[in-house]
Structure formats: structure tokens, C-alpha cells
Design a protein around this motif. Sequence first.
Motif, PDB file in Angstrom:
ATOM      1  N   VAL A 291       0.318  -3.378  -7.513  1.00  0.00           N
ATOM      2  CA  VAL A 291       1.347  -4.396  -6.957  1.00  0.00           C
ATOM      3  C   VAL A 291       1.069  -4.580  -5.363  1.00  0.00           C
ATOM      4  CG1 VAL A 291       2.837  -4.179  -8.773  1.00  0.00           C
ATOM      5  CG2 VAL A 291       3.115  -2.661  -6.761  1.00  0.00           C
ATOM      6  N   GLY A 292       0.443  -3.645  -4.817  1.00  0.00           N
ATOM      7  CA  GLY A 292       0.349  -3.482  -3.416  1.00  0.00           C
ATOM      8  C   GLY A 292       1.725  -3.018  -2.471  1.00  0.00           C
ATOM      9  N   ALA A 293       1.255  -2.709  -1.415  1.00  0.00           N
ATOM     10  CA  ALA A 293       2.353  -1.901  -0.612  1.00  0.00           C
ATOM     11  C   ALA A 293       3.654  -3.297  -0.407  1.00  0.00           C
ATOM     12  CB  ALA A 293       1.995  -1.520   0.735  1.00  0.00           C
ATOM     13  N   ALA A 294       3.375  -4.242  -0.444  1.00  0.00           N
ATOM     14  CA  ALA A 294       4.415  -5.219  -0.260  1.00  0.00           C
ATOM     15  C   ALA A 294       5.347  -5.329  -1.542  1.00  0.00           C
ATOM     16  CB  ALA A 294       3.908  -6.774  -0.152  1.00  0.00           C
ATOM     17  N   GLY A 295       4.748  -4.824  -2.922  1.00  0.00           N
ATOM     18  CA  GLY A 295       5.860  -4.881  -3.736  1.00  0.00           C
ATOM     19  C   GLY A 295       6.843  -3.740  -3.805  1.00  0.00           C
ATOM     20  N   CYS A 296       6.363  -2.694  -2.886  1.00  0.00           N
ATOM     21  CA  CYS A 296       7.107  -1.497  -2.940  1.00  0.00           C
ATOM     22  C   CYS A 296       8.410  -1.681  -2.106  1.00  0.00           C
ATOM     23  CB  CYS A 296       6.553  -0.412  -2.535  1.00  0.00           C
ATOM     24  SG  CYS A 296       5.062  -0.134  -3.520  1.00  0.00           S
ATOM     25  N   VAL A 297       8.397  -2.584  -1.097  1.00  0.00           N
ATOM     26  CA  VAL A 297       9.326  -2.714  -0.046  1.00  0.00           C
ATOM     27  C   VAL A 297      10.690  -2.863  -0.458  1.00  0.00           C
ATOM     28  CG1 VAL A 297       9.883  -4.021   2.183  1.00  0.00           C
ATOM     29  CG2 VAL A 297       7.349  -3.448   1.579  1.00  0.00           C
ATOM     30  N   SER A 298      10.964  -3.651  -1.389  1.00  0.00           N
ATOM     31  CA  SER A 298      12.250  -4.106  -1.684  1.00  0.00           C
ATOM     32  C   SER A 298      13.428  -2.969  -2.060  1.00  0.00           C
ATOM     33  CB  SER A 298      12.368  -5.194  -2.670  1.00  0.00           C
ATOM     34  OG  SER A 298      11.928  -4.756  -3.830  1.00  0.00           O
ATOM     35  N   ARG A 301      12.488   0.473   1.279  1.00  0.00           N
ATOM     36  CA  ARG A 301      12.242  -0.151   2.621  1.00  0.00           C
ATOM     37  C   ARG A 301      12.033   0.837   3.859  1.00  0.00           C
ATOM     38  NH1 ARG A 301      12.053  -4.891   5.224  1.00  0.00           N
ATOM     39  NH2 ARG A 301      12.370  -6.032   3.294  1.00  0.00           N
ATOM     40  N   VAL A 302      12.994   1.887   3.727  1.00  0.00           N
ATOM     41  CA  VAL A 302      13.359   2.924   4.788  1.00  0.00           C
ATOM     42  C   VAL A 302      11.961   3.693   4.687  1.00  0.00           C
ATOM     43  CG1 VAL A 302      14.381   5.020   5.511  1.00  0.00           C
ATOM     44  CG2 VAL A 302      15.725   3.280   4.761  1.00  0.00           C
ATOM     45  N   GLN A 307       6.143   4.279   7.174  1.00  0.00           N
ATOM     46  CA  GLN A 307       4.768   4.756   6.456  1.00  0.00           C
ATOM     47  C   GLN A 307       4.033   3.703   7.110  1.00  0.00           C
ATOM     48  OE1 GLN A 307       2.383   2.945   4.261  1.00  0.00           O
ATOM     49  NE2 GLN A 307       1.030   4.698   4.278  1.00  0.00           N
ATOM     50  N   GLN A 308       4.351   2.371   7.324  1.00  0.00           N
ATOM     51  CA  GLN A 308       3.330   1.313   7.730  1.00  0.00           C
ATOM     52  C   GLN A 308       2.785   1.310   9.160  1.00  0.00           C
ATOM     53  OE1 GLN A 308       1.871  -1.300   5.552  1.00  0.00           O
ATOM     54  NE2 GLN A 308       2.243   0.153   4.183  1.00  0.00           N
ATOM     55  N   PRO A 309       3.938   1.649  10.044  1.00  0.00           N
ATOM     56  CA  PRO A 309       3.210   1.967  11.382  1.00  0.00           C
ATOM     57  C   PRO A 309       2.663   3.297  11.395  1.00  0.00           C
ATOM     58  CG  PRO A 309       5.705   1.364  11.248  1.00  0.00           C
ATOM     59  CD  PRO A 309       5.167   1.918  10.036  1.00  0.00           C
ATOM     60  N   SER A 310       2.679   4.409  10.550  1.00  0.00           N
ATOM     61  CA  SER A 310       2.072   5.598  10.846  1.00  0.00           C
ATOM     62  C   SER A 310       0.313   5.236  10.891  1.00  0.00           C
ATOM     63  CB  SER A 310       2.417   6.332   9.809  1.00  0.00           C
ATOM     64  OG  SER A 310       1.668   6.186   8.571  1.00  0.00           O
ATOM     65  N   ARG A 311      -0.398   6.307  11.433  1.00  0.00           N
ATOM     66  CA  ARG A 311      -1.718   6.475  11.295  1.00  0.00           C
ATOM     67  C   ARG A 311      -2.198   6.250   9.887  1.00  0.00           C
ATOM     68  NH1 ARG A 311      -0.768  10.367  15.530  1.00  0.00           N
ATOM     69  NH2 ARG A 311      -1.442   9.638  17.549  1.00  0.00           N
ATOM     70  N   HIS A 312      -1.787   6.723   9.069  1.00  0.00           N
ATOM     71  CA  HIS A 312      -2.048   6.425   7.752  1.00  0.00           C
ATOM     72  C   HIS A 312      -2.122   4.910   7.432  1.00  0.00           C
ATOM     73  CE1 HIS A 312      -1.274  10.621   5.892  1.00  0.00           C
ATOM     74  NE2 HIS A 312      -2.564  10.484   6.303  1.00  0.00           N
ATOM     75  N   GLY A 313      -1.185   4.139   7.755  1.00  0.00           N
ATOM     76  CA  GLY A 313      -0.939   2.724   7.563  1.00  0.00           C
ATOM     77  C   GLY A 313      -1.726   1.842   8.323  1.00  0.00           C
TER      78      GLY A 313
END
Length: 645
Positions: A291-298, A301-302, A307-313
Motif C-alpha cells: 500500500v506504500g508508506a502513504a497508506g499507513c499515515v492516516s 501519523r505519529v 520515521q520519514q525524516p529519519s535516516r532510514h526514511g
Amino acid sequence: MWDDGRRARRILIVLTATAVFATSCAAVAYFWRSFLPVDPLKEARTAYDRRDWDAAARAARARLKTANGDLDALRLLARASLRQGKESSALAIYGGLGEDAMESDDFYLLGMEQSRKGNVDLAHQAWKLALTRNPNHPETLAATAKSLSEMDQYIPAVVTIQQLLTQPGWKARANLLLGEMYVMMNAPEQVITALERGLNEPGESIDPKDRERYHKLLARSFLQTGKPARAREVLERMQPAGATSSPDLEVSWLLSRCDLQESKPISPTVLDQARAYRDEHPLEAEPASYVGAAGCVSCHRVISDMQQPSRHGRTFFRESEIAALPLPNQPVPDPGDPKVVHSFQKVEDHVEVETKIDDRVVRSIIDYAFGTGDRGLTLVGHNDKKHYFESRLSYYGNDGKWDVTSGQSRIPQHSALYQGSILTLDVVRRCIICHQTNAMAVLSNSGPEAADRAIGCEKCHGPGGNHLLAVNAPDAKKDPSLFLRDMAIARPSMTYGEPIVKLCGQCHDPRKVGFEVTPSLETASRFQSTTLSWSRCYTESQKALDCVTCHSPHRDAETSPAHYEAKCLECHSGTATRPKEPRSLLRPRQTAFTAAPPCPVQPKSGCIACHMPKDQTPIPHSQFTDHHIRVHPELTESKPPVAGR
């Protein structure tokens, strides 16, 4: 009427005579077999062909008693011995024979023996010799293809399997092998095509256990591609609806996913069996679509915002994103030869690298950049011949400079290597695997996960399609407890210790099969999952210690030594035996262990600086924390260690 009677008597006489003649022939044949000498070499070959290794070895020895030095008998005896696991006997025979007298079967079996021992390179050397004797030796082709697949070398594996497909009696096994390879590549559509061909190939037998395994893989692939009805057809042939005796929990789990994808109510029995399977396999990826990372946000979100700004992300950049990176705006002399100059140019929506070598100029287009940019950045592109290559220069954030990419020679053996090291598509894919959610989606530019910035949620949690269906199912909304134990998603929080270390080790350990990390390896500290497992902290905690004991996978590692020292002191406090705290209310930790005594040198601080120092060996201009937690005799008070993390 009388004529009919005479005719019947004549027929009876003929039949009786025929039976007597047949019996006489059988008796004569038995006489010859009993009293005439049997060719033991022929007997050995026959026994070997029917896979009766013990009989083949006995017959070969019988032949050698009368014909000492018979090459055929010696080869059969050596092969049968290897098939029986008697390696030393076989090696003694081969040592006397010499390589020139050996045939494809001999090299194949020697290769299999080396493969079983983990000596992959030696195995491939033996199989290469087997194929020089007979390029179409099917067992060698199959073993080579399987090993190449396990080594992530899928392109040569496919070439080998294509050759195996041309061998009589091997189409089924070749297609099944191809299907398994596509499973490892995360290519479910191709899995379906290959497995269906293999399972339906007429005239070729498949071991019942193997057939069952392949049917499960086929059902999973149908579910991954949104075809639950076809998955159900496969599964219900294995476990008919309503069957109650000794159910296969994996089949029940897969059937529950069919119900989920078809929006059908899951029977309580199947749901309980599915939960039991999931409880035993908390890290197993769901047979579902991404579903992609965008499908998990709703819903998350926290965590997503962490995670998204982290080095992994943010450890991956596509062609269109590279131009925004802080690339050199001036020509860069090559560190190995200042006469060679590299220039970075932003052209429309991509970056080109121009390398001047003597009187020649070579150009390349950068396709990907690996790294976060602050720690480091390595570029991968293609040249005018459409060959992938790893750029000659990489950026090292610690020193803020561009230098020779780690692993490349400072003085190349050939001037063409000033452009960089040539890579195969397999190598590029392996690079992407550890910097993106799904490498195949990136390379094909398909699927919602292809839009992930870098490593997304589904890298560790697996495809989320079933999870979204589960949490939004009407039954789940009416009674959340129905799905509380099985949220149809891989859940690392439901386990700890060795499984977590292995999960992280998929990227934080070497991916090359056969590459052994040992304490004496100079670059060992680069492979944190392996080095952690050498630590007494790991082994004496019954492997309860793992990567997330100290690190959150959803944000960057802490930089304060005090954070990690507090973790050390949770155990090295000298207090009594205590259980580890639960990481999840649903799966409390059961492991208990005796807390270690405090450090006799510095009982309250300095743990990391002394026992997990920084190591600058693995990659130039970089530092790695040594996760082999131990006493370092080389560290003294006169030379204070650098604090690590």
C-alpha cells in the motif's frame, strides 16, 4: 454344435501350450541368471540408476575384486560413497583417480558436498568443471541455478534455468526452481506463471512434500496479486472446507486471508488456527499487496512523522531528485591521479558526470544516489553503453569531502575504471534492497510502494494490503477483539531477541552468501547484527538483548552516551534475577536471567567509550560503533576512547 466344441478344445490346447512355453522360458532365464556369472559393473550401474547407493557400492567393490583399477567401477564407488555421506572414502578414491579421469557426475557431487559445508566458491568451481565435461548435465545446472538464486545473482540463475528447461525430463523441476527464485525476487506474477507450468508439466513426478510446498507458494502469490478465489482453489484441494483432523495451520492462515480479501466472514475455527500460525510467525510477511508508506499515515501519523525524516526514511534518491543534492560545483581532480578530472553537471531533470581521462571524455547519467547525504553519498548511473556502474567518487559527510568510493582501488588497473566500477543489474537491485521498501517496485516503477521516499513501513512490516482490510472489516469494527491478536501484518513488537537481530541483519549484515564475518575481519564492525551476537551481553541474556533494546527503528539513533549507558545499567546493576519487561502487552517476555555485576572499573558511567568504541577501519572518512561488546585491552587511561553509540 460339434464344430464349436472342437474349436473350443483347440483353443484350450493352444493356450495351455503357450503357458507351458512361457513357464519354460522363465525357468531357462532363471537358470541362466542363477548359474552364469553376473556382470557386477552392469549391476552397479543399474543399482546407481535406481538410487540404491548401498547396492551400487557393493557391486562396484565386487567388480574391483576382479578388475582392480577399473575406472568405471572406481567412479561408481566414489559417487555412491558421496551419496551415502562417506566423504573421506570418496575423496580417497578421487585422489587416486585424478581430475582427468573424473566426469560430470563426480564434480557435481563434490560441489554438492562443498555447498553443504558452506564453501560456496569451492562448490561453484566444482560445478564449473562438471559443465566443462558436459554443458547439459541437468543436476549440475539445477544446483548451480539454485545456488546463484540464494546468492542474489538472479540474472545468471535465469540463464542457467533456461538451459535446464531444454533437458528431457527436467521441465517441471526447472520451472519450479524458477518459481522459487521469483519468490525471493518478490515478483508474484512471475511466480504464478513458473509454478503453474511446473506443477502441471505432464509425465514428471514431484515429491509430495515438495508439491505441497509449491502449492502454498502459489496460493501466497495469488493472494499477493489480489486473486483470492484462485488461491482458495489451490488451498481447498490441500485442506477441504470443514476438515477438522490435523489441520495445517499455514493453510488455515492462508484461507483466512482468502476470506479477508473476498470480504467473507472468517469461521471461528479458521480464525483461531490462523491466529495460532501468526503467533508462531510474527515476522512473516503477509500474502498481500503493498500500500506504500502513504497508506499507513492516516492511522500511524505519529510514527510516520518520526520515521520519514529519519535516516532510514531518506537514504535513497532517484534520478530526478539527485539534482537537488549539494554536488560539487567545480571540477574535482581524481584522488588517484590529479590529471583525471570529474565534473558534475545538472542537465534538465538529471545529473551527468563528465570524466576527462588524458585526451578522452566519458559521460554518464546518474540514476540513483545511496545514503542520506550527511553521513555519505554514493552514486550509481549508466554510461553510453547502458552499463550500470558505481561512481568513482563518493561524498563522505564526516570530513565533508569527495573521495574514492569505498572498495574501489585508488589507482585503477585500467583507465576506464576512472569512471567507476561496472555493476550488473543484480548488484544494483541488491543496493536498492537495503535503501528502499521494495527493490522490484523501484526498478519497474510500479506499485504504490515505488513512491516511498526510501525505506518505508512495509520494509519491516511487510505488505499492508491485508492489514487495511482487517482493520476496516465490518466484524472488526463491531468487535475489535476479533482481530486484536491478528492484525494481518508482520509485527516485530510481538517478538524479541534473535528474530529481531536477524530482521535488522537483512541489511546490517553482509548479503553475500558465503561471506563470513569473523572477529579477525578488519571490517567486522560494519556488520552490527553479527558482531552483537558475539557479545556476552547477548548470549548470557539468552539472546533477549536485541537491536531495539537500544535503538528505535522509527527514528535516528540517539547520540548521547548517557542514553546507552542507562540501558547497560538496567542489567549491570548487580540486582537479583528479574524477567525482561514486556515489549507488548499481547506477548510478554518470558525470558529471565541473572543481572550482571557492575563494572569493576567504572560502575556507573563510561560503558560505551570502553566497551563499544568507534572504529574507523571499515570505510574511509567514516566511523562505525563496534557492537561486539567486550573488554578492549588496547584502551588505556592514557589514551581515552571515543564515545560511541
